[in-house]
Structures are given as structure tokens and as C-alpha cells.
Design a protein around this motif. Sequence first.
Motif, PDB file in Angstrom:
ATOM      1  N   LYS A  69       0.828  -1.202   0.000  1.00 55.31           N
ATOM      2  CA  LYS A  69       0.000   0.000   0.000  1.00 55.31           C
ATOM      3  C   LYS A  69       0.864   1.253   0.000  1.00 55.31           C
ATOM      4  CE  LYS A  69      -3.866   2.144   2.492  1.00 55.31           C
ATOM      5  NZ  LYS A  69      -4.794   2.004   3.660  1.00 55.31           N
ATOM      6  N   THR A  70       1.964   1.217   0.750  1.00 56.54           N
ATOM      7  CA  THR A  70       2.860   2.372   0.821  1.00 56.54           C
ATOM      8  C   THR A  70       3.563   2.609  -0.512  1.00 56.54           C
ATOM      9  OG1 THR A  70       3.208   1.974   3.186  1.00 56.54           O
ATOM     10  CG2 THR A  70       4.806   3.390   2.066  1.00 56.54           C
ATOM     11  N   GLN A  72       2.477   2.079  -3.419  1.00 58.77           N
ATOM     12  CA  GLN A  72       1.520   2.606  -4.392  1.00 58.77           C
ATOM     13  C   GLN A  72       0.974   3.980  -4.012  1.00 58.77           C
ATOM     14  OE1 GLN A  72       1.907   0.977  -7.054  1.00 58.77           O
ATOM     15  NE2 GLN A  72       0.237  -0.474  -7.336  1.00 58.77           N
ATOM     16  N   HIS A  73       1.225   4.413  -2.783  1.00 57.94           N
ATOM     17  CA  HIS A  73       0.668   5.690  -2.314  1.00 57.94           C
ATOM     18  C   HIS A  73       1.282   6.871  -3.069  1.00 57.94           C
ATOM     19  CE1 HIS A  73      -0.984   8.701   0.369  1.00 57.94           C
ATOM     20  NE2 HIS A  73       0.218   9.239   0.493  1.00 57.94           N
ATOM     21  N   ARG A  74       0.428   7.803  -3.485  1.00 57.07           N
ATOM     22  CA  ARG A  74       0.891   9.017  -4.168  1.00 57.07           C
ATOM     23  C   ARG A  74       0.638  10.236  -3.293  1.00 57.07           C
ATOM     24  NH1 ARG A  74       2.329   8.478  -9.482  1.00 57.07           N
ATOM     25  NH2 ARG A  74       1.681   6.519 -10.460  1.00 57.07           N
ATOM     26  N   ALA A  85       4.792   8.777  -6.555  1.00 60.80           N
ATOM     27  CA  ALA A  85       4.481   7.574  -5.789  1.00 60.80           C
ATOM     28  C   ALA A  85       5.631   7.298  -4.830  1.00 60.80           C
ATOM     29  CB  ALA A  85       4.280   6.385  -6.720  1.00 60.80           C
ATOM     30  N   VAL A  86       5.297   6.907  -3.601  1.00 61.37           N
ATOM     31  CA  VAL A  86       6.334   6.631  -2.609  1.00 61.37           C
ATOM     32  C   VAL A  86       7.317   5.581  -3.122  1.00 61.37           C
ATOM     33  CG1 VAL A  86       6.769   5.706  -0.295  1.00 61.37           C
ATOM     34  CG2 VAL A  86       4.877   7.286  -0.667  1.00 61.37           C
TER      35      VAL A  86
END
Length: 320
Positions: A69-70, A72-74, A85-86
Motif C-alpha cells: 500500500k505504501t 503505491q501511495h501518491r 508515488a512513494v
Amino acid sequence: MGGGHGLYQTLVAARLSAPESITAVVTVADDGGSSGRLRRELGIIPPGDLRMALAALASDDEEGSLWAKTLQHRFGGNGALAGHAVGNLLIAGLADVLGDEQAALDKIAELTRSHGRVVPMCNQPLEIEAEVAGLDDDPRVIRSVRGQVAVATTPGTVRRVRLIPDRPEACGSAVSAINAADLVTLGPGSWFSSVIPHLLIPGIVEALNNTDALKVVVLNLSAEPGETQGFSSERHIHMLSQHAPSLRIDRILVDSDAIPTSSERSYLERAAAGLGADIVFEDLRTQDGNGHWLNKHDPSKLSAALMSLYRSARPGLTSD
């Protein structure tokens, strides 16, 4: 082999088959969004498709899910980090610290307790250039369009693509993975920007032709707006032959509802024969919660279809 959302779905399907190992061989020609910015600023291979593959292979446990999830996080907002994206930043930062992009990908795979390894198809950033018709009043005029984003969104008809630089060297880890594999898949995905670029690297095509693996092309469920607008399934296959005349494939996996008539299926089978391949029709499409069919492969169905193909090609295998 592939990139973007198509490769993501295939990797999820591969995980469901519980193989001994999985290797994602990923395109490196993206020039848009966060990947394009990092590529231009740092001179690295674009990390976006690599990040998505890492997320797809992350462990299902709590720790792995958090990392996926991290990655893919923007970031939102309007500042310098907006849109990044991270995972892209993490790949770029680790590559700088470790001095090697593959080492960075492998380190993130450790963090995510990955089900497999992610490798680029080439160790240098590549550009896609397309020959496009239909951009002028005279449809016979061919224009060059450069860049993955420009090719994917062109209002014209793509006739052919090439890589810049031409005939780049294949990543050694990608070649080794293909040679050692039991099953190799190519597609689904953006045909000219995620699938065909693999076939423009001589070392990749040579490895595909030399491997003992069962080689399966997973055909897209439909033509894509922009890149392959108006393309039939048959034309998708002809594009593979046109860009890699020496390529030989074993099976081409097609959704059974995508080609409804016997005449269309006959055309498709003749096109596949040019690659030395047989066409196999299976139910591959997914449904949403309301029972509506989506233009998206169902990982469970795709996994079952791939394993059925593999077992039929290797009759000595048990159901285990």
C-alpha cells in the motif's frame, strides 16, 4: 513479461498458482508522470512499472500488505512531491545509496517479503518512437511520434514502433530468468508500450526462442483507446510478427467471449500459426460486484488457464 496494470494482473495470477519462483521482466520506456520526472531529473530507468510489479508480488501478511500500500501511495497537494508515488522515490533513493538499481529492487523485495523478483528488461531508460498515420488530412502521410505517453494517446493509427537507442542490450537477469523458466507469459497490456518493446530487444527474443519454457501470449480483452483503437485481435498478433519476425510462441490465450464467430476464430488461428502458436480460448474476464463484465482479466481465471496450458504441455506433471 510486460508492464503496468496488465503485468500486475498477471503477477497476481501467477501467485495464485504457487510456483517455486516468479520473475517479473518489466518494460523501462515510461516517460510520463512521476516516472518521467524522476527519469529526466536523475537519469534512472523509470521506476513506475517496476514499483507496480513489486506491489503485486508483496506478501499478503500484514507487513507485506502495508508495504504494498505504501509503495503505491501518491502524494497529493501542489508542491514538489505532488503526484510522486512513494515506491518510485524509494527505488530512486535506494539505487542512489546502493549504487545499483537492481540492488534497490531486490532490497525492496526483501522489505515486502516478495513472492518473486522484479528485473528490468534493459538496464538503461528507453524511448519509444512510433510511425503514426492519420495525423494529417492525407491518411497516407506517416508521422513520427516519440515518447510512451505520446504514443499511448495519439489520435492517429500506430503502424510500427521502435526503441531509442535501437537494439539495446537485454538485462542479463532477464535473459537468465527466461532461460531458466518453466512458463513465460507476454501480455496483456498496452500493446505498443508494454508488450512489443520486449520484442525489440534482440537478447530477449533470442532467449524466448532458446528457452525450454512454455511460451504464452495473453491477448488483450479488447483494443485500447488511442494506442490500438480499431485493432482486431488478429491484428494484435500480426503486430508481434511484424516487430519480431523470428519470434516463436507456443500458445496464445484468448478470452472465449472476445471472438464470437467461427470465421473470426479461423483468422486468428491463421495469424497465430505465423508465430508457430496454437490459439486457446478460455473464460478470462472478471465481473464487478453487480455481475457486470469488466474489461479486465480475472486473476483466478487466468491462473487456472495458465496452469491448464502448462499441464497439458507437460503431461508427466501431477496435479500438485
